[in-house]
Design a protein around this motif. Structure first.
Motif, short mmCIF file in Angstrom:
data_model
loop_
_atom_site.label_atom_id
_atom_site.label_comp_id
_atom_site.label_asym_id
_atom_site.label_seq_id
_atom_site.Cartn_x
_atom_site.Cartn_y
_atom_site.Cartn_z
N LEU A 1 -122.22 -80.16 70.37
CA LEU A 1 -122.40 -79.06 71.31
C LEU A 1 -122.34 -79.55 72.76
O LEU A 1 -121.70 -78.92 73.62
CB LEU A 1 -123.74 -78.37 71.05
N THR B 1 -127.95 -70.90 68.47
CA THR B 1 -126.93 -71.66 67.76
C THR B 1 -127.52 -72.04 66.41
O THR B 1 -128.44 -72.86 66.35
CB THR B 1 -126.53 -72.92 68.54
N PHE C 1 -119.67 -75.10 65.07
CA PHE C 1 -119.28 -74.58 66.37
C PHE C 1 -117.76 -74.50 66.51
O PHE C 1 -117.04 -75.42 66.12
CB PHE C 1 -119.83 -75.47 67.50
#
Length: 243
Positions: free
Chosen positions: A16, A81, A104
């Motif tokens: 991330l 997330t 992601f």
């Protein structure tokens, strides 16, 4: 823009952070917290602009962390997330900016960042436009986005992580928190008289002494509403008004 990543899986946190740097160099990750308690400590000390928050952590639940944040800093934006889709409704009830599922996707993360920029005011983020130049504010009206002149505003009231803007023509829901609006209007004729209210000083009609050296204010165009002035703001308001 300062960002905090709250993620107990090291690989996900690193991924991330890498994607955020790749997508937008203006986003600076100030830390990675692998537990909820560590996240709260960092949040209270450094007050980031946005938190990328996992839901299932090894000590605290991300939804509970979001509730805690809302109680002491309504300006911090939250993007969840997580690998779990069943918490999305609860997340948006907490006024989350977005809810991203793992693994992601760079494209999906880009969309979340764009949504976040709209919450902050895209011009101020991308061009460095000075807050004092703002003459209009975007508000929601019948599923549309309209812009109102700030001179039309009577007062602004906190509404969870967002705010309500009162004008002579009605009440509108703002895209911004009260803290966001306070920053944007700080060099204008607006003043935050209370943790829940910002008023247009030009609209003051009456100032009524109240208990404990505080005041009640009535504003033109909204005379039936009494707005409190907190004790720590009373002297500052008196100095501004020269009374």
């Amino acid at each position: 823009m300062k960002a905090l990543i709250v993620e107990d899986e090291e690989y996900s946190a690193i991924e991330l952070k890498y994607l955020l740097k790749k997508i937008d160099k203006n986003i600076k990750v100030i830390g990675i917290a692998n537990s909820g308690q560590k996240a709260l400590n960092i949040l209270k000390k450094f007050r980031p602009d946005v938190i990328f928050l996992d839901i299932k952590l090894n000590d605290l639940n991300g939804l509970d962390i979001a509730k805690s944040i809302a109680s002491w800093d309504e300006g911090i934006k939250i993007i969840f997330t997580t690998a779990y889709d069943e918490y999305a409704v609860k997340a948006f009830e907490l006024n989350a900016v977005d809810y991203i599922l793992k693994p992601f996707s760079e494209e999906r993360l880009k969309k979340a960042i764009e949504k976040m920029k709209k919450h902050f005011g895209v011009n101020n983020i991308e061009t460095g436009k000075k807050f004092e130049d703002v003459k209009k504010l975007p508000v929601k009206s019948d599923s549309k986005l309209i812009f109102i002149d700030i001179d039309e505003i009577i007062f602004i009231e906190a509404d969870g992580r967002n705010s309500l803007i009162k004008t002579a023509n009605g009440v509108y829901r703002s895209l911004y928190s009260l803290k966001d609006i306070e920053d944007r209007l700080k060099n204008s004729c607006f003043f935050r008289v209370h943790k829940s209210y910002i008023i247009n000083l030009k609209k003051i009609k009456e100032i009524i002494p109240w208990f404990n050296n505080t005041y009640i204010i009535k504003l033109s165009g909204s005379e039936n509403i009494e707005i409190p002035v907190s004790k720590n703001k009373a002297n500052e308001l008196k100095a501004i008004l020269n009374i």
